[in-house]
Design an enzyme around this catalytic site. Structure first.
Site, PDB file in Angstrom:
ATOM      1  N   GLU A  27       0.892  -1.180   0.000  1.00 31.50           N
ATOM      2  CA  GLU A  27       0.000   0.000   0.000  1.00 31.50           C
ATOM      3  C   GLU A  27       0.918   1.215   0.000  1.00 31.50           C
ATOM      4  O   GLU A  27       1.336   1.691   1.049  1.00 31.50           O
ATOM      5  CB  GLU A  27      -0.886   0.003   1.257  1.00 31.50           C
ATOM      6  CG  GLU A  27      -1.776  -1.214   1.392  1.00 31.50           C
ATOM      7  CD  GLU A  27      -3.027  -1.146   0.516  1.00 31.50           C
ATOM      8  OE1 GLU A  27      -3.311  -0.072  -0.056  1.00 31.50           O
ATOM      9  OE2 GLU A  27      -3.710  -2.172   0.394  1.00 31.50           O
TER      10      GLU A  27
ATOM     11  N   CYS B  10      -2.456   9.190   2.147  1.00 31.89           N
ATOM     12  CA  CYS B  10      -2.090   8.597   0.855  1.00 31.89           C
ATOM     13  C   CYS B  10      -3.140   8.956  -0.183  1.00 31.89           C
ATOM     14  O   CYS B  10      -2.856   8.986  -1.375  1.00 31.89           O
ATOM     15  CB  CYS B  10      -1.936   7.092   0.998  1.00 31.89           C
ATOM     16  SG  CYS B  10      -3.358   6.328   1.771  1.00 31.89           S
TER      17      CYS B  10
END
Ligand code: NAD
Length: 509
Positions: free
Chosen positions: A263, A297
């Site tokens: 991720e 993110c």
């Protein structure tokens, strides 16, 4: 240790000795001291000793030993551990949320929201613990039956980033625990206190369920991360962090043919067409770009505006960027807290210098604040053509939004997809046709594609993750649990003959 962090840690049940030396549950550790800095003042909140690589291996030893029993516990019983953890998180939501804000710098509402996300994923995992279903598959052979079943994988590792210091661990650990895995967590060295607090709650939940050692901690820096990723006893490494480190982790794990869930960084875009609801665009983009001080993110980093609304949206956004209250993340009314550290402030400055050198114009914000801590103004940059503006192709982990003008949806989709990252994307429009194009195979190439909402703030029920350099991993909801288990195809012969598949005749058969 600062008064505030001492008080929060004591409310969360972290024993005093845990902040002195830490590994495993509360094993002693002798690695490097990790300073938890208060990003609001730049002062040290506390120092916590991490473990050495060999101490981290000892934590894996214990997780591997514990796995042998845990894997045989019925999944709904494993769910009891996660249910208890969810209850403890509910009880301690405010203290843990405030500790996250104190140590990482996100505003209080977002700190509490992060703990709520942990609670939500615990609830989800408890439900899952009764639903780890396999398939029944038709066999071509008489009196044969085929099934697919899911087994626990082993002691898995979870390595996390500073910006979601507790929720990302929960996305992984809650699922791993019900899946029958034990879990070793290596948190970011920037947020040691939040991870100690979570481990204290895990230990309490574990004591009530005879599950000590199922969820454990190996605090430390890159050397501890490397030691865990290279450990052949760890079948899965779930890594959240930057593309550069993720690449290194991926190679180390692949070298030993382990499995990884990656991720990594995003470079997320919003596209707003002329028929968009401008009020919604301004609100969603402001939250997406300046929320968490641009350190998600999924933060919105690029905005593609169709010509007809470009001027008015840019003006409204600059007004919003200029008026957003910046300050102590724990104070009422603050919407933008500090960046996490001085290196982030340097990255912010350097990106804006490059932006200007490449033809961008800063229309709002852009200054580092003259005060203690790591405060910057959210910056809005009017950009030239996307392909002539390389700074926008990089993820700068700070509140900077690049605004581009585009002729139509196709130009916007092409530019949005041109960057190497592929995490989150959003389109604002009232047109069904435009929305269907954006969601089609020729539309957004990201793991997340939204219509009429921003790029950040995902729910735990969906699978979370992105494509290309974002790493391809999926965590949290949907069928992400399958990543934490091993699949087994079983064929059972209930007859007296031994027919071969594909009708193959072998010898007298
Ligand atoms: P980082 O890559 O610097 O660190 C992440 C973790 O990796 C830390 O725990 C660190 O100690 C560890 N680490 C460092 N070197 C290592 C090595 N060689 N082997 C193993 N582990 C190592 O990231 P960061 O600055 O903490 O976080 C910001 C980044 O994380 C941003 O790029 C952001 O986009 C990304 N992120 C992605 C997601 C997602 O879900 N896609 C979520 C949150 C953050």
């Amino acid at each position: 240790m600062s008064k505030k962090s001492e008080e929060l840690l004591s409310r969360l049940g972290v024993p005093k000795e845990a902040t002195g030396a830490h590994a495993g549950e509360w094993l002693s550790a002798s690695g490097e001291l990790q300073a938890s800095l208060d990003p609001t003042s730049g002062e040290t909140l506390a120092e916590v000793r991490g473990c050495t690589p060999s101490e981290a291996r000892a934590v894996v030893d214990r997780a591997a030993a514990r796995f042998l029993e845990w894997r045989m516990r019925p999944a709904p019983k494993r769910g009891e551990l996660v249910r208890r953890l969810g209850e403890l998180l509910r009880e301690h939501k405010v203290a843990l949320g405030e500790l996250v804000s104190l140590e990482m710098g996100k505003i209080r509402a977002e700190g509490l929201g992060e703990v709520q996300e942990m609670i939500d994923v615990c609830d989800f995992a408890v439900g899952l613990s009764r639903q780890l279903h396999g398939l029944t598959i038709a066999s071509e052979r008489p009196q044969h039956r085929m099934i697919e079943q899911w087994h626990p994988l082993g002691p898995v590792a979870v390595i996390t980033a500073f910006n979601f210091p507790v929720a990302v661990w929960a996305w992984n650990a809650a699922l791993a625990a019900v899946a029958g895995d034990t879990c070793v967590w290596k948190p970011s060295p920037r947020t040691p206190l939040a991870s100690l607090a979570v481990q204290a709650l895990c230990n309490r939940a574990a004591d009530a369920e005879d599950a000590r050692g199922v969820l454990s901690l190996a605090m430390g820096g890159a050397d501890v991360g490397v030691s865990i990723t290279e450990d052949p006893r760890v079948p899965l490494v779930s890594f959240t962090g930057s593309v550069a480190v993720g690449r290194d982790v991926a190679v180390r794990v692949a070298k030993r043919l382990g499995r990884s869930i990656l991720e990594l960084g995003g470079n997320n875009a919003v596209i707003a067409l002329d028929d968009a609801d401008v009020e919604m665009v301004v609100r969603a983009v402001t939250f997406g770009a300046v929320g968490t001080t641009g350190q998600r993110c999924t933060s919105t980093r690029r905005l593609f505006l169709q010509r007809g609304i470009a001027r008015s949206v840019t003006e409204r956004l600059s007004a919003a960027f200029r008026s957003v209250p910046i300050g102590d993340p724990l104070a009422d009314g603050t919407l933008v807290g500090p960046l996490v550290g001085s290196s982030s402030v340097r990255a912010y400055r350097a990106a804006l210098e490059k932006a200007v050198a490449q033809g961008g114009e800063i229309v709002a914000g852009g200054r580092v604040l003259e005060r203690p801590g790591f405060f910057v103004e959210p910056a809005l940059v009017r950009a030239p053509r996307h392909d002539a503006f390389p700074i926008a192709w990089e993820e700068t982990f700070a509140p900077i939004l690049y605004v581009f003008e585009v002729a139509d949806l196709d130009e916007a989709i092409a530019a949005q997809n041109a960057v190497p990252q592929g995490l989150s994307s959003a389109l604002f429009t009232d047109s069904v046709r435009a929305s269907e194009r954006f969601l089609s195979a020729a539309g957004s190439d990201c793991g997340i594609a939204n219509i009429n909402l921003g790029t950040s703030g995902a729910e735990i029920g969906g699978a979370f993750g992105g494509e290309k350099e974002t790493g391809g991993g999926r965590e949290s909801g949907s069928d992400a649990w399958k990543g934490y288990m091993r699949r087994q195809t079983c064929t059972v012969n209930g007859g007296k003959d031994l027919p071969l598949a594909q009708g193959v005749a072998f010898g007298g058969g």
